[in-house]
Design a protein around this motif. Sequence first.
Motif, mmCIF file in Angstrom:
data_model
loop_
_atom_site.group_PDB
_atom_site.id
_atom_site.type_symbol
_atom_site.label_atom_id
_atom_site.label_comp_id
_atom_site.label_asym_id
_atom_site.label_seq_id
_atom_site.Cartn_x
_atom_site.Cartn_y
_atom_site.Cartn_z
ATOM 1 N N GLN A 106 1.003 -1.168 -0.108
ATOM 2 C CA GLN A 106 0.132 -0.036 -0.032
ATOM 3 C C GLN A 106 1.103 1.375 0.014
ATOM 4 N N TYR A 107 2.075 1.396 -0.674
ATOM 5 C CA TYR A 107 2.933 2.469 -0.781
ATOM 6 C C TYR A 107 3.042 3.148 0.584
ATOM 7 N N GLY A 113 -6.701 3.346 1.757
ATOM 8 C CA GLY A 113 -7.233 2.303 2.732
ATOM 9 C C GLY A 113 -6.515 2.135 3.944
ATOM 10 N N PHE A 114 -5.118 2.414 3.748
ATOM 11 C CA PHE A 114 -4.415 2.340 4.893
ATOM 12 C C PHE A 114 -3.554 3.486 5.340
ATOM 13 N N SER A 115 -3.826 4.651 4.861
ATOM 14 C CA SER A 115 -3.149 5.846 5.463
ATOM 15 C C SER A 115 -3.659 6.123 6.944
ATOM 16 N N ILE A 305 -5.338 4.694 -7.737
ATOM 17 C CA ILE A 305 -5.773 3.670 -9.023
ATOM 18 C C ILE A 305 -5.507 2.281 -8.790
ATOM 19 N N MET A 306 -4.567 1.816 -7.791
ATOM 20 C CA MET A 306 -4.332 0.545 -7.463
ATOM 21 C C MET A 306 -5.523 -0.049 -6.486
ATOM 22 N N VAL A 307 -5.624 1.139 -5.482
ATOM 23 C CA VAL A 307 -6.961 0.583 -4.688
ATOM 24 C C VAL A 307 -8.367 0.213 -5.637
ATOM 25 N N SER A 313 -12.600 -4.301 -8.199
ATOM 26 C CA SER A 313 -12.809 -5.359 -8.785
ATOM 27 C C SER A 313 -12.878 -6.527 -8.292
ATOM 28 N N GLU A 314 -11.877 -6.854 -7.366
ATOM 29 C CA GLU A 314 -11.877 -8.425 -6.765
ATOM 30 C C GLU A 314 -13.216 -8.310 -5.814
#
Length: 511
Positions: A106-107, A113-115, A305-307, A313-314
Motif C-alpha cells: 500500500q505504498y 485504505g491504509f493511510s 488507481i491500485m486500490v 474489481s475483486e
Amino acid sequence: MEWLNFTLLLVFILVFKLVLQKHVKRPNLPPSPPSLPILGHLHLVNQPMHRSLGDLCTKYGDLLFLRFGTRKVLVVSSPSAVEECFTKNDIIFANRPRLIAGKHLQYNYRTIGFSSYGDHWRNLRRVTSMELFSKSRLNKFGKILEEEIQLLLKQLFQESRDREMRVQLSSLFMEVAFNVLLRMIAGKRYYGKGVADNEAKEFRVLIREFAQLHGTAHLSDFFPFLQWIDFQGIERRMIKVMKKVDAFVQHLVNEKREKRTESSLGVSGLNSIDGESGTTLIDAMLLLQETQPELYTDEDIKGVIMVMLIAGSETSAVTMDWAMSLLLNNPQAMQKTVSDIEATVGIRRLVDETTLPNLNYLQNVINETFRLYPATPLLLPHESSEDCVVCDFNVPKGTMLLVNAWKIHRDPKYWVKPESFMPERFEGGEVEGYKLLPFGAGRRICPGAALGRTTVGLTLGALIQCFEWSRISEEKIDMTEAIGLSMPKLEPLEALCKPRKGIDDVLSSLR
C-alpha cells in the motif's frame, strides 16, 4: 556482604511490587481467554481467521480483548458494540494499524485504505468522492457499465445460441468488474476480444495473489523484533508482487501524461468521462497534481488507481461469484429471481439502472449474499488513537480493532436460521442498525458502495434475464472458502448456460 545486600534489595523490590499490584485497581478490560507467555492468544487463532475468532466469541462473548504477541487486539462481534465503535468512538478508531501489508502493498501506508486518519487521507477521500463516486459521475459511468454488460451478453449469445455451453463464470465476473473500473480510471479495456489476452490473464493471476498476500498474517506484525527476519518468505513475495502492480499502474499514468502533453489538454477539456472523449480519474488527478504537486504525488495517484482497480474489481467479482453459486444451489430462488425480472422488466428490453431498484427479489438475493459471504468477513483493521470505552469496558490506546462481520451476519441472536440462504428475510426493506456490514461502517466506510451494488445488480440481473443457468452436474456447487482478504471461493465457478426463449431479438440487436 555485597551479594547479600543485593539479594535483600531484590527481595524488597519484588515484595513491594506485589503489594502495589494488589492495591492498584486493574483496568476494566473486556473478557479475555487464557493466554500464553510471549504468544498471548495467537495459539488460539487459525485460518480462516473470521471463523476462528467467531468460535472464540461464541465461547467467551461478543467483545474480546486479545494479545497477538505484543499487539493489543479488540474483537467485536455484536451490532451494539460496532455502533459504539463507529459512532461515539468513530474518530478514535479512524486510524489504521501499521501492518507489513500496508508497508509493502500500500505504498508505505499512503493509500486511502491504509493511510492514517488526517489531512492526507481526507485529500484522497475527497478526490475519489468527487472524481469517481459522486452521483453525477456515477450517472455518467452508467453508460460504461451497460456497454461492458452488453459486450458480455453478446459474446455469450454468439457462443451458445445453438447449444448449451459450459462457462467459467468466475473469470467473466472479474473481467466485467475490472473493465468497468479500468475504463473509468484510464479510459481503456483490458479484457475481451481485441485486447492483449495473455497480459490480461497474467494480471488476473497477479490480482488474486495480491489479495491472498493481503489476507496473510506476518509474524513481524505481532513480534517487532522479527521485523528483520523474513523466515516465512511472505515479505519477499509482497515486494515481488507489488513491483509488478506498480509497473502496471505507472504505465497507465505515463500513458495519460503523454496524451495530455501531446494534445495540450486544458481545464476546459476535462468535462466528460470515457477515455476517448474526455477525462478519466487519472486525468483529473494529473490536473490536481499540476496545481497541488505536494498533495498529489505520482505515488499518491498510483495508490488511488491500485486500490480502486484491485479492491473494487475483486470485491464485486467475488460477490457475484457467491451470489450465482447460491442461486444455482437453490433453484427455487433462481426461479423467483427470473419471475421478478420478467414481471418488472419483461423480455423486450434489458435490465438497466432505472429498473434495477424495482427488482426487489434480486436485491434481496444480493443482500443475502452480502450476509452469508461478505467480501470482507473481517473489516479492515482499525486502531485506537487514545483510551476509550466500548460497552462499559476500557480499551487502551494503540489497540487494533477487528470487527467480525461474518460472525455478526451468522449469529442466531440477530438472524432466523442464520446458516440458511433465505433472500425473503429482506422483504421488509433495509436492515436496521449494524447487523449487516458489507461495506464497513463509520467515516472509513467503503466509498465505492453504490458503484459496487450497481455493478453486481446489473451484471447478475442481465445474465439471469437473458440466459438459463444450471449446474454442470447433479452435485451442488462447492461453497468452500479460500484464504484471502476478500474471501473468494476455493473452486472457480462453472455453469451451463443457454439463451432464454423469447430473448433472441434483444440479444441479436446488441452491437
